[in-house]
Design a protein around this motif. Structure first.
Motif, mmCIF file in Angstrom:
data_model
loop_
_atom_site.group_PDB
_atom_site.id
_atom_site.type_symbol
_atom_site.label_atom_id
_atom_site.label_comp_id
_atom_site.label_asym_id
_atom_site.label_seq_id
_atom_site.Cartn_x
_atom_site.Cartn_y
_atom_site.Cartn_z
ATOM 1 N N GLN A 56 37.146 33.466 37.969
ATOM 2 C CA GLN A 56 37.277 34.177 36.696
ATOM 3 C C GLN A 56 38.741 34.477 36.395
ATOM 4 O OE1 GLN A 56 35.052 37.820 36.580
ATOM 5 N NE2 GLN A 56 35.058 37.874 34.349
ATOM 6 N N SER A 57 39.485 34.915 37.433
ATOM 7 C CA SER A 57 40.906 35.224 37.210
ATOM 8 C C SER A 57 41.652 35.266 38.532
ATOM 9 C CB SER A 57 41.050 36.579 36.501
ATOM 10 O OG SER A 57 40.583 37.632 37.333
ATOM 11 N N LEU A 58 42.984 35.229 38.419
ATOM 12 C CA LEU A 58 43.888 35.465 39.537
ATOM 13 C C LEU A 58 44.614 36.753 39.221
ATOM 14 C CD1 LEU A 58 45.495 31.928 40.047
ATOM 15 C CD2 LEU A 58 43.429 32.845 41.088
ATOM 16 N N GLN A 59 44.691 37.656 40.197
ATOM 17 C CA GLN A 59 45.333 38.945 39.950
ATOM 18 C C GLN A 59 46.482 39.161 40.926
ATOM 19 O OE1 GLN A 59 42.217 41.867 40.264
ATOM 20 N NE2 GLN A 59 41.470 41.469 38.195
ATOM 21 N N LEU A 60 47.626 39.568 40.370
ATOM 22 C CA LEU A 60 48.779 39.921 41.188
ATOM 23 C C LEU A 60 48.624 41.387 41.579
ATOM 24 C CD1 LEU A 60 51.426 38.869 42.327
ATOM 25 C CD2 LEU A 60 52.554 39.677 40.261
ATOM 26 N N LYS A 61 48.675 41.643 42.867
ATOM 27 C CA LYS A 61 48.490 42.997 43.385
ATOM 28 C C LYS A 61 49.806 43.560 43.907
ATOM 29 C CE LYS A 61 44.135 43.620 42.713
ATOM 30 N NZ LYS A 61 43.658 44.655 41.850
ATOM 31 N N ALA A 62 49.741 44.782 44.383
ATOM 32 C CA ALA A 62 50.909 45.454 44.948
ATOM 33 C C ALA A 62 51.499 44.627 46.087
ATOM 34 C CB ALA A 62 50.501 46.840 45.463
#
Length: 150
Positions: A109-115
């Protein structure tokens, strides 16, 4: 390249034999294509029950405590194949996101950039899976994400 078809009514199953002077890129592509054609399901186990799981129903395949598991919307199955074998068999449908996890490309669904610069993939069932740096570039390439489009 010569192709010969022999139909023998008494023969059971389908056998394919490849004769070549050397193993080259053409032969490798042919072998991969043949493997892809035959594989539309994966065998999964729940206790002693055997299930045929359609590849499109799989969200992820992961290793936990040296065992391979197949995650679908409804169930979690145990696989007897190794992770790398499933990766090779379904290289068009599945992609590795970390050392122990393959995900179904169509369920991303998506790629998320995290801390701290970590990235994770979010599947259509809401499951979030960390992406190793080593596998981020090949994942983006397979999804058609260009550099700069983050």
């Amino acid at each position: 390249m010569n192709i010969h078809l022999h139909i023998e009514p008494a023969h059971e199953g389908l056998d394919i034999h490849v004769y070549t002077a050397q193993y080259d890129e053409r032969v490798e592509m042919l072998m991969k294509g043949l493997k892809q054609q035959r594989a539309t399901t994966v065998v999964g186990y729940i206790e002693e029950d055997i299930h045929l799981i359609k590849i499109e129903e799989i969200f992820s395949i992961f290793v936990e405590e040296a065992k391979v598991f197949i995650q679908t919307e409804e169930e979690e199955y145990r696989a007897k194949l190794k992770l790398y074998e499933l990766e090779e068999q379904f290289e068009k449908q599945l992609i590795r996101v970390n050392k122990s996890t393959l995900v179904q490309i169509n369920h991303i669904q998506s790629l998320q950039l995290k801390a701290l610069g970590t990235t994770q993939v979010v599947l259509s069932n809401g499951v979030e899976i960390p992406i190793s740096r080593k596998f981020l570039k090949p994942l983006k390439e397979k999804l058609g994400i260009r550099r700069g489009a983050q």
